[in-house]
Scaffold this motif. Structure first.
Motif, PDB file in Angstrom:
ATOM      1  N   ILE A 177      -3.220  -4.721   7.238  1.00 25.97           N
ATOM      2  CA  ILE A 177      -3.690  -5.600   6.172  1.00 25.97           C
ATOM      3  C   ILE A 177      -3.887  -4.741   4.932  1.00 25.97           C
ATOM      4  O   ILE A 177      -4.808  -3.921   4.875  1.00 25.97           O
ATOM      5  N   GLU A 178      -3.009  -4.878   3.951  1.00 25.76           N
ATOM      6  CA  GLU A 178      -3.119  -4.105   2.722  1.00 25.76           C
ATOM      7  C   GLU A 178      -4.035  -4.874   1.767  1.00 25.76           C
ATOM      8  O   GLU A 178      -3.631  -5.870   1.182  1.00 25.76           O
ATOM      9  N   SER A 179      -5.260  -4.416   1.602  1.00 25.05           N
ATOM     10  CA  SER A 179      -6.220  -5.157   0.780  1.00 25.05           C
ATOM     11  C   SER A 179      -6.667  -4.400  -0.459  1.00 25.05           C
ATOM     12  O   SER A 179      -7.530  -4.874  -1.190  1.00 25.05           O
ATOM     13  N   SER A 180      -6.072  -3.226  -0.715  1.00 31.27           N
ATOM     14  CA  SER A 180      -6.474  -2.475  -1.904  1.00 31.27           C
ATOM     15  C   SER A 180      -5.825  -3.005  -3.173  1.00 31.27           C
ATOM     16  O   SER A 180      -6.365  -2.840  -4.267  1.00 31.27           O
ATOM     17  N   GLY A 181      -4.651  -3.605  -3.043  1.00 32.10           N
ATOM     18  CA  GLY A 181      -3.939  -4.081  -4.222  1.00 32.10           C
ATOM     19  C   GLY A 181      -3.432  -2.948  -5.096  1.00 32.10           C
ATOM     20  O   GLY A 181      -3.215  -3.130  -6.297  1.00 32.10           O
ATOM     21  N   THR A 182      -3.207  -1.786  -4.506  1.00 29.34           N
ATOM     22  CA  THR A 182      -2.711  -0.630  -5.261  1.00 29.34           C
ATOM     23  C   THR A 182      -1.347  -0.217  -4.738  1.00 29.34           C
ATOM     24  O   THR A 182      -1.000  -0.480  -3.595  1.00 29.34           O
ATOM     25  N   VAL A 183      -0.597   0.476  -5.583  1.00 32.14           N
ATOM     26  CA  VAL A 183       0.720   0.963  -5.178  1.00 32.14           C
ATOM     27  C   VAL A 183       0.604   1.996  -4.064  1.00 32.14           C
ATOM     28  O   VAL A 183       1.319   1.904  -3.052  1.00 32.14           O
ATOM     29  N   PRO A 184      -0.297   2.989  -4.170  1.00 28.24           N
ATOM     30  CA  PRO A 184      -0.447   3.921  -3.045  1.00 28.24           C
ATOM     31  C   PRO A 184      -0.905   3.221  -1.769  1.00 28.24           C
ATOM     32  O   PRO A 184      -0.512   3.622  -0.663  1.00 28.24           O
ATOM     33  N   GLY A 185      -1.721   2.179  -1.911  1.00 26.64           N
ATOM     34  CA  GLY A 185      -2.182   1.447  -0.734  1.00 26.64           C
ATOM     35  C   GLY A 185      -1.045   0.759  -0.003  1.00 26.64           C
ATOM     36  O   GLY A 185      -0.995   0.761   1.234  1.00 26.64           O
ATOM     37  N   SER A 206       3.589   3.028   5.762  1.00 23.49           N
ATOM     38  CA  SER A 206       3.585   4.260   6.550  1.00 23.49           C
ATOM     39  C   SER A 206       2.805   4.097   7.847  1.00 23.49           C
ATOM     40  O   SER A 206       3.192   4.631   8.891  1.00 23.49           O
ATOM     41  N   GLY A 207       1.693   3.337   7.805  1.00 24.40           N
ATOM     42  CA  GLY A 207       0.818   3.220   8.966  1.00 24.40           C
ATOM     43  C   GLY A 207       1.241   2.188   9.986  1.00 24.40           C
ATOM     44  O   GLY A 207       0.631   2.090  11.061  1.00 24.40           O
ATOM     45  N   ALA A 208       2.277   1.392   9.668  1.00 18.76           N
ATOM     46  CA  ALA A 208       2.730   0.350  10.595  1.00 18.76           C
ATOM     47  C   ALA A 208       3.695   0.917  11.633  1.00 18.76           C
ATOM     48  O   ALA A 208       4.520   1.789  11.328  1.00 18.76           O
ATOM     49  N   ARG A 209       3.605   0.431  12.842  1.00 18.75           N
ATOM     50  CA  ARG A 209       4.553   0.842  13.884  1.00 18.75           C
ATOM     51  C   ARG A 209       5.916   0.210  13.617  1.00 18.75           C
ATOM     52  O   ARG A 209       6.033  -0.762  12.851  1.00 18.75           O
ATOM     53  N   ARG A 210       6.928   0.698  14.251  1.00 22.10           N
ATOM     54  CA  ARG A 210       8.260   0.092  14.149  1.00 22.10           C
ATOM     55  C   ARG A 210       8.198  -1.336  14.682  1.00 22.10           C
ATOM     56  O   ARG A 210       7.638  -1.587  15.746  1.00 22.10           O
ATOM     57  N   GLY A 211       8.728  -2.252  13.912  1.00 25.73           N
ATOM     58  CA  GLY A 211       8.667  -3.655  14.295  1.00 25.73           C
ATOM     59  C   GLY A 211       7.337  -4.306  13.982  1.00 25.73           C
ATOM     60  O   GLY A 211       7.112  -5.457  14.367  1.00 25.73           O
ATOM     61  N   GLY A 212       6.436  -3.596  13.297  1.00 21.10           N
ATOM     62  CA  GLY A 212       5.111  -4.123  12.990  1.00 21.10           C
ATOM     63  C   GLY A 212       5.106  -5.053  11.784  1.00 21.10           C
ATOM     64  O   GLY A 212       6.144  -5.334  11.172  1.00 21.10           O
ATOM     65  N   THR A 213       3.904  -5.516  11.446  1.00 20.58           N
ATOM     66  CA  THR A 213       3.734  -6.480  10.352  1.00 20.58           C
ATOM     67  C   THR A 213       2.773  -5.927   9.319  1.00 20.58           C
ATOM     68  O   THR A 213       1.703  -5.404   9.656  1.00 20.58           O
ATOM     69  N   VAL A 214       3.149  -6.038   8.054  1.00 17.73           N
ATOM     70  CA  VAL A 214       2.287  -5.656   6.936  1.00 17.73           C
ATOM     71  C   VAL A 214       1.971  -6.905   6.125  1.00 17.73           C
ATOM     72  O   VAL A 214       2.886  -7.578   5.630  1.00 17.73           O
ATOM     73  N   VAL A 215       0.678  -7.231   6.030  1.00 18.64           N
ATOM     74  CA  VAL A 215       0.239  -8.365   5.217  1.00 18.64           C
ATOM     75  C   VAL A 215      -0.216  -7.838   3.860  1.00 18.64           C
ATOM     76  O   VAL A 215      -1.119  -7.003   3.776  1.00 18.64           O
ATOM     77  N   MET A 216       0.424  -8.322   2.818  1.00 22.54           N
ATOM     78  CA  MET A 216       0.081  -7.902   1.450  1.00 22.54           C
ATOM     79  C   MET A 216      -0.987  -8.847   0.912  1.00 22.54           C
ATOM     80  O   MET A 216      -0.695  -9.847   0.263  1.00 22.54           O
ATOM     81  N   LEU A 217      -2.234  -8.498   1.218  1.00 21.63           N
ATOM     82  CA  LEU A 217      -3.375  -9.328   0.845  1.00 21.63           C
ATOM     83  C   LEU A 217      -3.904  -8.961  -0.533  1.00 21.63           C
ATOM     84  O   LEU A 217      -4.287  -9.827  -1.314  1.00 21.63           O
ATOM     85  N   GLY A 218      -3.941  -7.667  -0.856  1.00 18.27           N
ATOM     86  CA  GLY A 218      -4.376  -7.243  -2.192  1.00 18.27           C
ATOM     87  C   GLY A 218      -3.313  -7.561  -3.219  1.00 18.27           C
ATOM     88  O   GLY A 218      -2.120  -7.318  -2.999  1.00 18.27           O
ATOM     89  N   LEU A 219      -3.730  -8.111  -4.352  1.00 13.61           N
ATOM     90  CA  LEU A 219      -2.768  -8.513  -5.391  1.00 13.61           C
ATOM     91  C   LEU A 219      -2.340  -7.293  -6.193  1.00 13.61           C
ATOM     92  O   LEU A 219      -3.158  -6.627  -6.825  1.00 13.61           O
ATOM     93  N   GLN A 220      -1.042  -7.004  -6.172  1.00 11.65           N
ATOM     94  CA  GLN A 220      -0.503  -5.891  -6.935  1.00 11.65           C
ATOM     95  C   GLN A 220      -0.419  -6.256  -8.417  1.00 11.65           C
ATOM     96  O   GLN A 220      -0.444  -7.429  -8.797  1.00 11.65           O
ATOM     97  N   ARG A 221      -0.321  -5.239  -9.253  1.00 12.02           N
ATOM     98  CA  ARG A 221      -0.186  -5.484 -10.689  1.00 12.02           C
ATOM     99  C   ARG A 221       1.130  -6.206 -10.969  1.00 12.02           C
ATOM    100  O   ARG A 221       2.077  -6.154 -10.178  1.00 12.02           O
ATOM    101  N   ALA A 222       1.191  -6.888 -12.087  1.00  7.64           N
ATOM    102  CA  ALA A 222       2.398  -7.611 -12.465  1.00  7.64           C
ATOM    103  C   ALA A 222       3.526  -6.621 -12.764  1.00  7.64           C
ATOM    104  O   ALA A 222       3.295  -5.470 -13.140  1.00  7.64           O
ATOM    105  N   GLY A 223       4.758  -7.076 -12.587  1.00  8.40           N
ATOM    106  CA  GLY A 223       5.912  -6.247 -12.889  1.00  8.40           C
ATOM    107  C   GLY A 223       6.395  -5.455 -11.691  1.00  8.40           C
ATOM    108  O   GLY A 223       5.952  -5.662 -10.564  1.00  8.40           O
ATOM    109  N   GLU A 224       7.304  -4.548 -11.936  1.00 15.36           N
ATOM    110  CA  GLU A 224       7.907  -3.762 -10.871  1.00 15.36           C
ATOM    111  C   GLU A 224       6.968  -2.651 -10.417  1.00 15.36           C
ATOM    112  O   GLU A 224       6.251  -2.058 -11.224  1.00 15.36           O
TER     113      GLU A 224
END
Length: 355
Positions: free
Chosen positions: A243-251, A257-275
């Motif tokens: 569960i990515e809840s920091s909303g940061t690029v390093p997060g 990086s911390g997910a196992r192969r075949g795992g799931t990453v939930v992007m819960l933290g809102l990233q900044r607008a743009g690329e």
């Protein structure tokens, strides 16, 4: 009317970047489908901080004064005149969303949180802005009000809205029972994601943060805490769900990086607008599932029941309480993640506590 109700209807109003004021507001004049609610507690959210610090929350730019706040609970003073909603004296939490289908873009009928024209209390996404509810007395649509289950006090119920965000986010990963869950960023939403994951039967929850205070909170909630700078340790976790809840690029990079192969990453933290830079090659070759998470639908009802029956252990997330008269102090406190978690404003006879 009690002395408390005769007091000024103080509210926390954002005027521009770095210009938020505690002001006496007019008494609410409800529409036929609105109830007047006496607010007891209001939790300061990251969006409130963004309007204060930047004059905008993402692409929602402040263009007129706006009452802040959407994490609120209180008691119905005057029920809706049209007979809908709870009766006077009912203690309620508030679902701050209004889904609107204006035909501009299709969205699934069972996911109204994705309605492109929807509004949210305390949001500058549209003109006129949608006023929030950080005031002693506000008029709110009766359909937003959720009566509290028996035995659930208003203070704990103030976590219902952010906990529903976390509940929805964990739900985006599917069934986490028996799995290792990694939470990146242990701010209030990340901390609540820990509580929700444990409520849903995760075998182990590991949480990261840069600061000692949120790491200590993570441990109080039953997680194993790690320093967010421990890149090697995070990569060695091989978590089933992240569960990515920091909303940061390093997060987000750490989540992949911390997910196992075949795992799931939930992007819960809102990233900044743009690329942003994302290690997509790793996500592709390890066949990770990356899924977004935005607000919530009816999960707030499940959260209220879980808070009431004690299965959702979230009380430690509340770190401070300050009265509305000290609204600016509360914002200053909430912005410092090294010393605070969820900071509550109090609006009535509840005494503020600098925990």
């Amino acid at each position: 009317m009690s002395d408390d109700r005769m007091a000024d209807n103080l509210g926390l109003v954002a005027h521009a970047k770095e210009d938020v004021r505690v002001e006496a507001l007019p008494e609410p004049v409800p529409a036929a489908d609105e109830a007047v609610v006496e607010i007891a507690f209001g939790g300061i959210c990251g969006s409130d901080l963004h309007y204060w610090l930047h004059g905008a929350a993402g692409q929602s730019i402040l263009r007129e004064p706006m009452l802040l706040g959407h994490e609120i609970v209180g008691t119905v003073l005057e029920p809706a005149a049209d007979g809908t909603g709870p009766a006077a004296g009912t203690r309620v939490a508030v679902h701050p969303a209004t889904p609107i289908d204006d035909g501009s873009a299709p969205f699934p009928a069972d996911r109204p949180n994705l309605s492109p024209a929807g509004t949210y209390l305390g949001s500058a996404a549209r003109m006129p802005h949608t006023a929030g509810a950080f005031a002693r007395r506000v008029a709110l649509p009766a359909r937003m009000l959720r009566p509290l289950p028996a035995g659930l006090d208003l203070r704990l119920a103030s976590l219902a809205e952010p906990a529903a965000v976390a509940w929805h986010g964990v739900g985006q990963a599917g069934d986490v029972e028996g799995q290792r869950v990694l939470v990146i960023g242990t701010g209030p939403i990340g901390a609540l994601a820990i509580a929700v994951a444990r409520r849903h039967g995760a075998a182990e929850v590991v949480a990261t943060d840069l600061h000692e205070h949120p790491r200590a909170l993570a441990e109080r909630l039953g997680a194993r805490a790690m320093d967010a700078r421990d890149a090697e340790g995070i990569a060695a976790l091989h978590a089933d769900v992240v569960i990515e809840s920091s909303g940061t690029v390093p997060g987000l990079a750490a989540a992949i990086s911390g997910a196992r192969r075949g795992g799931t990453v939930v992007m819960l933290g809102l990233q900044r607008a743009g690329e942003i830079a994302v290690p997509m090659a790793s996500a592709i070759t390890r066949e990770l599932t990356l899924v977004g998470s935005f607000r919530f639908n009816d999960e707030i009802d499940d959260v209220l029941e879980a808070l009431a029956d004690g299965s959702l252990d979230a009380a430690p997330v509340i770190s401070h309480e300050l009265p509305i008269e000290r609204g600016l102090d509360a914002l200053e406190l909430a912005r410092d993640a090294s010393v605070s978690s969820k900071v509550l404003l109090t609006f009535g006879e509840h005494e503020g506590v600098d925990a």
